[in-house]
Design a protein around this motif. Structure first.
Motif, short mmCIF file in Angstrom:
data_model
loop_
_atom_site.label_atom_id
_atom_site.label_comp_id
_atom_site.label_asym_id
_atom_site.label_seq_id
_atom_site.Cartn_x
_atom_site.Cartn_y
_atom_site.Cartn_z
N LYS A 1 21.56 26.55 35.33
CA LYS A 1 21.18 25.13 35.41
C LYS A 1 22.24 24.24 34.74
O LYS A 1 22.63 23.20 35.28
N ARG B 1 25.43 24.98 34.28
CA ARG B 1 26.64 25.01 35.10
C ARG B 1 26.49 24.12 36.34
O ARG B 1 27.37 23.31 36.66
N ASP B 2 25.34 24.23 37.03
CA ASP B 2 25.15 23.50 38.28
C ASP B 2 25.03 21.99 38.06
O ASP B 2 25.57 21.20 38.84
N GLN B 3 24.33 21.61 37.01
CA GLN B 3 24.16 20.15 36.77
C GLN B 3 25.47 19.51 36.30
O GLN B 3 25.73 18.36 36.62
N ALA C 1 28.35 20.54 37.39
CA ALA C 1 29.11 20.45 38.65
C ALA C 1 28.70 19.23 39.46
O ALA C 1 29.54 18.54 40.05
N GLU C 2 27.40 18.94 39.46
CA GLU C 2 26.91 17.75 40.18
C GLU C 2 27.50 16.47 39.60
O GLU C 2 27.71 15.48 40.29
N ALA C 3 27.78 16.51 38.27
CA ALA C 3 28.37 15.34 37.59
C ALA C 3 29.89 15.34 37.68
O ALA C 3 30.56 14.48 37.09
N GLY C 4 30.45 16.32 38.43
CA GLY C 4 31.90 16.37 38.62
C GLY C 4 32.64 17.11 37.52
O GLY C 4 33.87 16.96 37.38
N PHE D 1 33.48 20.90 36.20
CA PHE D 1 33.40 22.28 36.72
C PHE D 1 33.81 23.27 35.64
O PHE D 1 34.90 23.16 35.06
N THR E 1 37.70 18.27 35.53
CA THR E 1 36.94 17.14 36.08
C THR E 1 37.54 16.70 37.41
O THR E 1 37.43 15.55 37.79
#
Length: 493
Positions: free
Chosen positions: A469, A471-473, A475-478, A480, A492
Motif C-alpha cells: 500500500k 509503495r503503490d500510493q 507511485a500514484e503521487a509520482g 517511485f 520522482t
C-alpha cells in the motif's frame, strides 16, 4: 583603507540611555563580551534571539574591517535557581533529577546549544570560556575585592558589601535603581542568610554537604557566585576596560549591575564603555512559559512539531523573521509572522538569484551608490536591521523591474548591486541561500525516507499488504521506490 574609516556607528548605550558615536579603545580592534547560556536545559528561543543580535553585530564589525575579539561564556557552575544567593545550583539540580554527573548535563546541553546555533548559521565566538575553567581567576578576583574593603567573609562564604561600595560608588548606575529604593523594596526573611544586608550578593558560597559541585578556596570548599564569573572571564580576555558588553534586558539587574560593582571594587575602573541590551521575545502576545504551553524550542521550528506553529520553517526563515525586528524592541513570535517572513525571505532570495541572468545596459534607472550607503546608514544607526531589510526590498523591487524590462542597469552598477546585496544578506544578516524548491525537496525527502522506514518495518513484520500500500500510493503521487542491494531509493520522474 578599512571601511570603518568611512562609516560612523552609533550605539545605544544602556549606561547613558542614549545613542553614542562608537569609538573603540584601540583604533582598529574591538573587544566584545556577551553573557552566554546556563547549560542545564535546551537553549531558550529568547536567548537565541539575543545571541543572534550579537552575531549580526559581530558580523558587521568584522565586515567594516575591525579586528574583533568576541567572547561569549558558558555558565556551567554557580548559577543558583531564580538568580538567588540561596538554594540549589541549576545544573546540580538537573543532574540529581536525571541521576547523572553535573558535567554530563553540561556536556549534553552545550552540544545542543552549539547544534542549534550552527543551524541558525551563527559564527563561533573568538573565545568561549567556561565558568569551571576559571575558578582560580575568580578566587583571585575575590581576594582583590576583600583587600580593597568591599567584601566580607562569614561562615566560609564571601559576600559583596553593597552598602560599603555605595559610600564611594553608585550601585544602580546601569539599571537606574537607587539603593534606598532597593532597601525599601526588599522583604526581610527569617534566617535569610549570613549576609549583613539583603542587597549584598555572594562572591563565594560554602557548599552544603549535599552540594555536588565544589572547589577548594581560601574560605571553604564551595563555588563562585554567578555574577563573578563574567567579571573574571571578560577582563581576563578583553582587559580591565573593554568596548562592548551585551546580553538580554533581563540581565541588566542584578547581573550586569553586579559586574560593574565587582570590577570597580577590584580594579578601580568601570569595565565597559558601551552596554548593549537586547529586548525580550514573547509568543502570541504573551510571555513564553512551558507551564501554559505558550512555548517553543528552536528545534521545533525546524520540525514543525509544536502546536503553536502550522508547519516547519527553514532556519534562515526564522532568522530572517527575528532580524526584521530591531534588537532593542520586543518581538512577538507568531505563526502568521513566520508565514509572512517566509514569503518575504523567498522573494529576497529569488531576486538575488535573478542577478546572474540580468543583462546590463547603457543606463541605470536606480541610484545604486546612494542605495548602498542607505544600507550602511541603517546598520550604522544602532544596527537597525529592519531598516536595512526595507532597503534590501527596494533593491528587490528594482531587480524585478529590470527583469520585466521596465528598468535598466549599467554593468558597473550591476556589479555594485550584486556585491552589496550579497554582502548584507549573507555576510552581515547571516542568511543562507535556500531556494523554496530545495527547501521543499529536503522536506519531501525526509517524509519519503520516513515512509520507506515504515515500509521496511511492515515487511519485517510480514505485513505485506501495508508494505504494498505504501509503495503503490507513493507511485500514484509520482514517487517511485526502487529496492536494491544497498537499500531502497526513490525517484520522482
Amino acid at each position: 583603507m578599512h571601511l570603518f574609516q568611512h562609516q560612523q556607528i552609533k550605539i545605544y548605550n544602556s549606561l547613558t540611555g542614549q545613542k553614542e558615536t562608537f569609538k573603540p579603545i584601540n583604533d582598529s580592534h574591538v573587544g566584545m563580551y556577551v553573557c552566554g547560556p546556563t547549560v542545564y536545559s535546551n537553549v531558550h528561543l529568547g536567548n537565541v534571539r539575543t545571541f543572534m543580535s550579537f552575531d549580526m553585530i559581530f558580523r558587521y564589525l568584522k565586515h567594516l574591517g575591525f579586528k574583533v575579539r568576541f567572547v561569549r561564556n558558558i555558565t556551567d557552575a554557580g548559577h543558583l535557581e531564580n538568580d538567588a544567593d540561596e538554594g540549589e545550583d541549576r545544573i546540580a539540580k538537573k543532574a540529581r533529577l536525571e541521576q547523572i554527573e553535573p558535567m554530563e548535563v553540561v556536556q549534553r546541553y552545550t552540544v545542543d546549544f552549539h547544534n542549534i546555533l550552527n543551524k541558525f548559521n551563527f559564527l563561533p565566538p573568538s573565545i568561549e570560556p567556561t565558568a569551571t575553567g576559571h575558578i582560580i581567576e575568580q578566587i583571585e578576583l575575590i581576594k582583590d575585592i576583600i583587600d580593597n574593603g568591599f567584601a566580607y567573609k562569614i561562615n566560609g562564604s564571601v559576600y559583596f558589601d553593597v552598602h560599603k561600595y555605595n559610600e564611594s560608588h553608585q550601585y544602580g548606575i546601569l539599571s537606574k535603581r537607587n539603593l534606598e529604593d532597593l532597601i525599601h523594596n526588599t522583604r526581610e526573611l527569617d534566617g535569610q542568610s549570613d549576609k549583613k544586608n539583603p542587597q549584598d550578593f555572594a562572591l563565594w558560597k560554602k557548599a552544603e554537604p549535599q552540594h555536588i559541585m565544589r572547589w577548594p578556596s581560601p574560605w571553604s570548599d564551595g563555588f563562585p557566585g554567578w555574577h563573578l564569573e563574567c567579571t573574571a572571564m571578560s577582563t581576563k580576555y578583553l582587559g580591565e576596560q573593554f568596548d562592548i558588553h551585551g546580553g538580554g534586558m533581563d540581565l541588566k539587574f542584578p547581573h550586569h549591575e553586579c559586574e560593574i560593582a565587582q570590577n570597580e571594587a577590584a580594579k578601580g575602573k568601570s569595565p565597559v564603555n558601551y552596554w548593549m541590551h537586547a529586548n525580550m521575545l514573547i509568543m502570541n502576545g504573551k510571555k513564553m512559559a512551558k507551564s501554559t504551553g505558550n512555548y517553543i524550542l528552536p528545534e521545533e521550528i525546524f520540525t514543525g512539531n509544536n502546536k503553536n506553529i502550522s508547519k516547519a520553517f527553514e532556519p534562515s526563515v526564522a532568522r530572517f523573521f527575528m532580524l526584521q525586528a530591531h534588537y532593542r524592541s520586543i518581538l512577538d513570535f507568531t505563526d502568521n509572522g513566520l508565514l509572512a517572513s517566509e514569503k518575504g525571505f523567498y522573494r529576497l532570495i529569488d531576486a538575488i538569484n535573478l542577478l546572474d541572468d540580468i543583462k546590463p545596459s547603457s543606463t541605470s534607472t536606480f541610484n545604486v551608490s546612494e542605495w548602498k550607503q542607505k544600507c550602511y546608514d541603517a546598520m550604522n544607526d544602532d544596527f537597525n536591521s529592519p531598516i536595512l531589510i526595507a532597503n534590501l526590498f527596494e533593491a528587490v523591487k528594482y531587480i524585478n523591474q529590470i527583469k520585466d524590462g521596465s528598468a535598466s542597469i549599467t554593468e558597473e552598477d550591476l556589479s555594485t548591486l550584486k556585491e552589496t546585496i550579497n554582502t548584507f544578506v549573507f555576510d552581515i544578516l547571516g542568511l543562507q541561500n535556500v531556494s523554496k524548491e530545495s527547501a521543499d525537496t529536503d522536506k519531501l525527502s525526509g517524509a519519503v525516507e520516513l515512509l520507506i522506514q515504515l515500509r521496511h518495518e511492515a515487511r519485517a513484520n510480514k505485513d505485506f499488504a501495508l508494505s504494498d500500500k505504501i509503495r503503490d500510493q507513493l507511485a500514484e503521487a509520482g514517487i517511485f521506490l526502487q529496492d536494491g542491494k544497498d537499500g531502497t531509493s526513490f525517484t520522482t520522474n
